[in-house]
Design a protein around this motif. Structure first.
Motif, PDB file in Angstrom:
ATOM      1  N   ASP A   1       0.828  -1.207   0.000  1.00  0.00           N
ATOM      2  CA  ASP A   1       0.000   0.000   0.000  1.00  0.00           C
ATOM      3  C   ASP A   1       0.864   1.260   0.000  1.00  0.00           C
ATOM      4  O   ASP A   1       0.545   2.242  -0.681  1.00  0.00           O
ATOM      5  CB  ASP A   1      -0.925  -0.019   1.218  1.00  0.00           C
ATOM      6  CG  ASP A   1      -1.959   1.087   1.180  1.00  0.00           C
ATOM      7  OD1 ASP A   1      -2.760   1.132   0.228  1.00  0.00           O
ATOM      8  OD2 ASP A   1      -1.966   1.923   2.105  1.00  0.00           O
ATOM      9  N   ARG A   2       1.980   1.216   0.748  1.00  0.00           N
ATOM     10  CA  ARG A   2       2.875   2.384   0.771  1.00  0.00           C
ATOM     11  C   ARG A   2       3.505   2.630  -0.597  1.00  0.00           C
ATOM     12  O   ARG A   2       3.722   3.791  -0.996  1.00  0.00           O
ATOM     13  CB  ARG A   2       3.948   2.196   1.838  1.00  0.00           C
ATOM     14  CG  ARG A   2       3.456   2.430   3.253  1.00  0.00           C
ATOM     15  CD  ARG A   2       4.597   2.390   4.261  1.00  0.00           C
ATOM     16  NE  ARG A   2       5.093   1.035   4.497  1.00  0.00           N
ATOM     17  CZ  ARG A   2       4.609   0.205   5.420  1.00  0.00           C
ATOM     18  NH1 ARG A   2       3.601   0.574   6.195  1.00  0.00           N
ATOM     19  NH2 ARG A   2       5.135  -1.000   5.581  1.00  0.00           N
ATOM     20  N   VAL A   3       3.823   1.568  -1.334  1.00  0.00           N
ATOM     21  CA  VAL A   3       4.375   1.753  -2.679  1.00  0.00           C
ATOM     22  C   VAL A   3       3.371   2.488  -3.559  1.00  0.00           C
ATOM     23  O   VAL A   3       3.710   3.455  -4.258  1.00  0.00           O
ATOM     24  CB  VAL A   3       4.757   0.403  -3.317  1.00  0.00           C
ATOM     25  CG1 VAL A   3       5.201   0.604  -4.775  1.00  0.00           C
ATOM     26  CG2 VAL A   3       5.876  -0.268  -2.533  1.00  0.00           C
ATOM     27  N   LEU A   4       2.142   2.042  -3.546  1.00  0.00           N
ATOM     28  CA  LEU A   4       1.119   2.669  -4.377  1.00  0.00           C
ATOM     29  C   LEU A   4       0.906   4.128  -3.987  1.00  0.00           C
ATOM     30  O   LEU A   4       0.756   5.002  -4.857  1.00  0.00           O
ATOM     31  CB  LEU A   4      -0.189   1.885  -4.264  1.00  0.00           C
ATOM     32  CG  LEU A   4      -0.129   0.425  -4.750  1.00  0.00           C
ATOM     33  CD1 LEU A   4      -1.467  -0.264  -4.516  1.00  0.00           C
ATOM     34  CD2 LEU A   4       0.261   0.356  -6.213  1.00  0.00           C
ATOM     35  N   GLN A   5       0.915   4.406  -2.692  1.00  0.00           N
ATOM     36  CA  GLN A   5       0.781   5.789  -2.246  1.00  0.00           C
ATOM     37  C   GLN A   5       1.964   6.638  -2.700  1.00  0.00           C
ATOM     38  O   GLN A   5       1.797   7.808  -3.079  1.00  0.00           O
ATOM     39  CB  GLN A   5       0.674   5.837  -0.723  1.00  0.00           C
ATOM     40  CG  GLN A   5      -0.603   5.292  -0.134  1.00  0.00           C
ATOM     41  CD  GLN A   5      -0.622   5.468   1.373  1.00  0.00           C
ATOM     42  OE1 GLN A   5      -0.543   6.601   1.875  1.00  0.00           O
ATOM     43  NE2 GLN A   5      -0.694   4.377   2.103  1.00  0.00           N
ATOM     44  N   THR A   6       3.165   6.070  -2.650  1.00  0.00           N
ATOM     45  CA  THR A   6       4.365   6.812  -3.048  1.00  0.00           C
ATOM     46  C   THR A   6       4.304   7.177  -4.519  1.00  0.00           C
ATOM     47  O   THR A   6       4.639   8.307  -4.909  1.00  0.00           O
ATOM     48  CB  THR A   6       5.631   5.979  -2.749  1.00  0.00           C
ATOM     49  OG1 THR A   6       5.693   5.713  -1.341  1.00  0.00           O
ATOM     50  CG2 THR A   6       6.882   6.728  -3.175  1.00  0.00           C
ATOM     51  N   VAL A   7       3.896   6.236  -5.353  1.00  0.00           N
ATOM     52  CA  VAL A   7       3.777   6.520  -6.787  1.00  0.00           C
ATOM     53  C   VAL A   7       2.791   7.653  -7.033  1.00  0.00           C
ATOM     54  O   VAL A   7       3.048   8.571  -7.823  1.00  0.00           O
ATOM     55  CB  VAL A   7       3.352   5.246  -7.552  1.00  0.00           C
ATOM     56  CG1 VAL A   7       3.003   5.568  -9.004  1.00  0.00           C
ATOM     57  CG2 VAL A   7       4.472   4.206  -7.502  1.00  0.00           C
ATOM     58  N   GLU A   8       1.660   7.616  -6.332  1.00  0.00           N
ATOM     59  CA  GLU A   8       0.661   8.676  -6.492  1.00  0.00           C
ATOM     60  C   GLU A   8       1.201  10.031  -6.033  1.00  0.00           C
ATOM     61  O   GLU A   8       1.010  11.052  -6.712  1.00  0.00           O
ATOM     62  CB  GLU A   8      -0.599   8.320  -5.703  1.00  0.00           C
ATOM     63  CG  GLU A   8      -1.377   7.150  -6.267  1.00  0.00           C
ATOM     64  CD  GLU A   8      -2.618   6.835  -5.440  1.00  0.00           C
ATOM     65  OE1 GLU A   8      -2.861   7.552  -4.446  1.00  0.00           O
ATOM     66  OE2 GLU A   8      -3.329   5.873  -5.779  1.00  0.00           O
ATOM     67  N   LEU A   9       1.888  10.058  -4.902  1.00  0.00           N
ATOM     68  CA  LEU A   9       2.401  11.320  -4.378  1.00  0.00           C
ATOM     69  C   LEU A   9       3.513  11.888  -5.263  1.00  0.00           C
ATOM     70  O   LEU A   9       3.594  13.104  -5.465  1.00  0.00           O
ATOM     71  CB  LEU A   9       2.914  11.127  -2.957  1.00  0.00           C
ATOM     72  CG  LEU A   9       1.846  11.066  -1.858  1.00  0.00           C
ATOM     73  CD1 LEU A   9       2.480  10.717  -0.520  1.00  0.00           C
ATOM     74  CD2 LEU A   9       1.110  12.398  -1.764  1.00  0.00           C
ATOM     75  N   LEU A  10       4.381  11.027  -5.782  1.00  0.00           N
ATOM     76  CA  LEU A  10       5.437  11.521  -6.665  1.00  0.00           C
ATOM     77  C   LEU A  10       4.840  12.199  -7.890  1.00  0.00           C
ATOM     78  O   LEU A  10       5.344  13.234  -8.344  1.00  0.00           O
ATOM     79  CB  LEU A  10       6.356  10.378  -7.085  1.00  0.00           C
ATOM     80  CG  LEU A  10       7.346   9.878  -6.034  1.00  0.00           C
ATOM     81  CD1 LEU A  10       8.083   8.639  -6.539  1.00  0.00           C
ATOM     82  CD2 LEU A  10       8.349  10.970  -5.664  1.00  0.00           C
ATOM     83  N   ALA A  11       3.787  11.603  -8.426  1.00  0.00           N
ATOM     84  CA  ALA A  11       3.151  12.191  -9.609  1.00  0.00           C
ATOM     85  C   ALA A  11       2.452  13.491  -9.286  1.00  0.00           C
ATOM     86  O   ALA A  11       2.481  14.449 -10.068  1.00  0.00           O
ATOM     87  CB  ALA A  11       2.164  11.189 -10.214  1.00  0.00           C
ATOM     88  N   ALA A  12       1.826  13.561  -8.102  1.00  0.00           N
ATOM     89  CA  ALA A  12       1.003  14.725  -7.766  1.00  0.00           C
ATOM     90  C   ALA A  12       1.788  15.854  -7.119  1.00  0.00           C
ATOM     91  O   ALA A  12       1.533  17.037  -7.391  1.00  0.00           O
ATOM     92  CB  ALA A  12      -0.137  14.296  -6.841  1.00  0.00           C
ATOM     93  N   GLU A  13       2.757  15.509  -6.271  1.00  0.00           N
ATOM     94  CA  GLU A  13       3.411  16.530  -5.454  1.00  0.00           C
ATOM     95  C   GLU A  13       4.940  16.496  -5.504  1.00  0.00           C
ATOM     96  O   GLU A  13       5.580  17.429  -5.012  1.00  0.00           O
ATOM     97  CB  GLU A  13       2.945  16.393  -4.001  1.00  0.00           C
ATOM     98  CG  GLU A  13       1.440  16.517  -3.825  1.00  0.00           C
ATOM     99  CD  GLU A  13       1.013  16.325  -2.381  1.00  0.00           C
ATOM    100  OE1 GLU A  13       1.785  16.726  -1.480  1.00  0.00           O
ATOM    101  OE2 GLU A  13      -0.081  15.765  -2.155  1.00  0.00           O
ATOM    102  N   GLY A  14       5.541  15.434  -6.021  1.00  0.00           N
ATOM    103  CA  GLY A  14       6.995  15.387  -6.135  1.00  0.00           C
ATOM    104  C   GLY A  14       7.681  14.730  -4.948  1.00  0.00           C
ATOM    105  O   GLY A  14       7.044  14.333  -3.965  1.00  0.00           O
ATOM    106  N   PRO A  15       9.008  14.624  -4.993  1.00  0.00           N
ATOM    107  CA  PRO A  15       9.777  13.880  -3.983  1.00  0.00           C
ATOM    108  C   PRO A  15       9.622  14.405  -2.558  1.00  0.00           C
ATOM    109  O   PRO A  15       9.749  13.643  -1.599  1.00  0.00           O
ATOM    110  CB  PRO A  15      11.226  14.029  -4.467  1.00  0.00           C
ATOM    111  CG  PRO A  15      11.127  14.295  -5.926  1.00  0.00           C
ATOM    112  CD  PRO A  15       9.867  15.089  -6.097  1.00  0.00           C
TER     113      PRO A  15
END
Length: 396
Positions: free
Chosen positions: A288-302
């Protein structure tokens, strides 16, 4: 499990490609047919999810294994490394024996063996290895060797394997020749990496999506803190974690833990013993954390993923129990001195931690971690930056 000091260190200044070819000529009496390289990797997030058919988000790093390779007319295989003092290891294509392989030689020999299992005729060869991927640090130095070798042999034999098949061949080498029950994450990052991107990999079907990940434009730097405590995948700690995951999937009636959702964990807790449940909980929440990380990188960056890195480390420390005092100290000290997120990376029981750190806090984090290790009586860590780099390729 006891941690062991690392037996070898990588050279401080790697030879140039031309120097490596020259060394090959001095040792073997002719120039190589080519030089290939493959990178190590840092796993941004998604630990021990790969063999559970889950999701991972590694990236190839700017530290590589390089192999100069020359085809022979006979069936001899001669292997030499630029580091250590092991001399030339010689064997025959018809007598590949994992038990007789010494140190790093089991990785190229395992690749040769795996190609033979696929009906590919591999010629005799001379091979010279150079690598600046830190050994035993959890940055996949072994898979970097394997991916460089399979890239070379895929070309030299004309096998025409695609990256997916090369991933599976190197996994077979690791599992059945080396004896390490690893998944497909490390090879996928090394073979399919791209500069400036992380590799979002679905380990069930090998589908890949490249996710932009560049820390510096966001005012950040990715620090690797190599604790200098060696780990090995070919040992009981890794195997027992994998066995617990397989047991959990069997009891829960799913093909793999990838199929269990976070919302189903409460029900699972009543079906599993306490230790197996915690192993399962790590994998399920980590996916679940991986999926959240991918979404956040796309939306808000590192700059938005720090809390997920922190949560990943806590899960590995407490539920999967694969951290170590050195890794915990590195993570806690980095966070207390300015890192926005930190976690251990790799298989665990030693190796390295990563710390996503503001550029202005980099030196503060370095100094604090070095001081903390000294005060704890630990071996001085090696701290360096990494950036997402290209995958395996021919370089000469």
């Amino acid at each position: 499990m006891s941690a062991a000091p690392r037996p070898l260190t990588t050279p401080a200044v790697p030879p140039t490609t031309a120097e490596l070819a020259g060394r090959f000529e001095n040792e073997f009496g002719r120039l190589p047919d080519g030089v290939w390289q493959a990178p190590g990797r840092v796993n941004l997030i998604g630990e021990h999810t790969d063999y559970n058919e889950g999701f991972v988000l590694p990236f190839a790093i700017d530290k590589t294994a390089r192999v100069a390779v020359g085809v022979r007319a006979d069936s001899s295989v001669r292997l030499l490394s630029t580091y250590g003092d092991q001399g030339v290891f010689t064997t025959d294509l018809g007598n590949l024996d994992a038990a007789a392989a010494k140190g790093w030689t089991k990785y190229p020999l395992g690749v040769i063996w795996a190609l033979q299992q696929r009906g590919i005729t591999v010629p005799g060869l001379d091979l010279l290895l150079d690598s600046n991927v830190p050994l035993g640090a959890g940055l996949s130095s072994s898979h970097a060797i394997e991916c460089a070798v399979i890239s070379a042999l895929n070309e030299l034999t004309g096998a025409g394997l695609g990256p997916e098949e090369m991933v599976l061949a190197t996994q077979q080498a690791e599992n059945d020749f080396v004896g390490a029950p690893t998944g497909i994450m490390d090879q996928s990052a090394s073979l399919r990496g791209s500069k400036g991107h992380a590799v979002f990999l679905d380990c069930r079907d090998q589908s890949v999506r490249l996710v932009p990940f560049e820390a510096e434009p966001a005012g950040l730097v990715m620090l690797v803190i190599d604790t200098k405590v060696s780990h090995s995948h070919a040992d009981g700690g890794y195997a027992s974690r994998r066995a617990a995951c397989e047991l959990g999937a069997e009891v829960l009636g799913v093909k793999a833990l990838r199929d269990v959702k976070v919302g189903e964990l409460e029900e699972a807790s009543g079906l599993l013993d306490e230790v197996t449940f915690r192993r399962v909980r790590h994998v399920v929440t980590e996916n679940d954390r991986v999926l959240q990380t991918v979404e956040l990188l796309a939306a808000e960056g590192p700059g938005s993923i720090g809390a997920l890195l922190d949560a990943s480390h806590v899960s590995m420390r407490d539920d999967f129990e694969i951290s170590s005092p050195e890794l915990d100290l590195a993570v806690d000290t980095a966070r207390a001195n300015g890192a926005i997120g930190a976690r251990m990376t790799g298989g665990g029981f030693g190796g390295a931690a990563i710390a996503l750190t503001p550029l202005g806090a980099e030196q503060q984090v370095r100094t604090a971690v070095e001081r903390a290790f000294s005060e704890a009586g630990f071996t001085a860590p090696d701290i360096f930056t990494v950036t997402p780099a290209a995958g395996a390729m021919r370089i000469s």
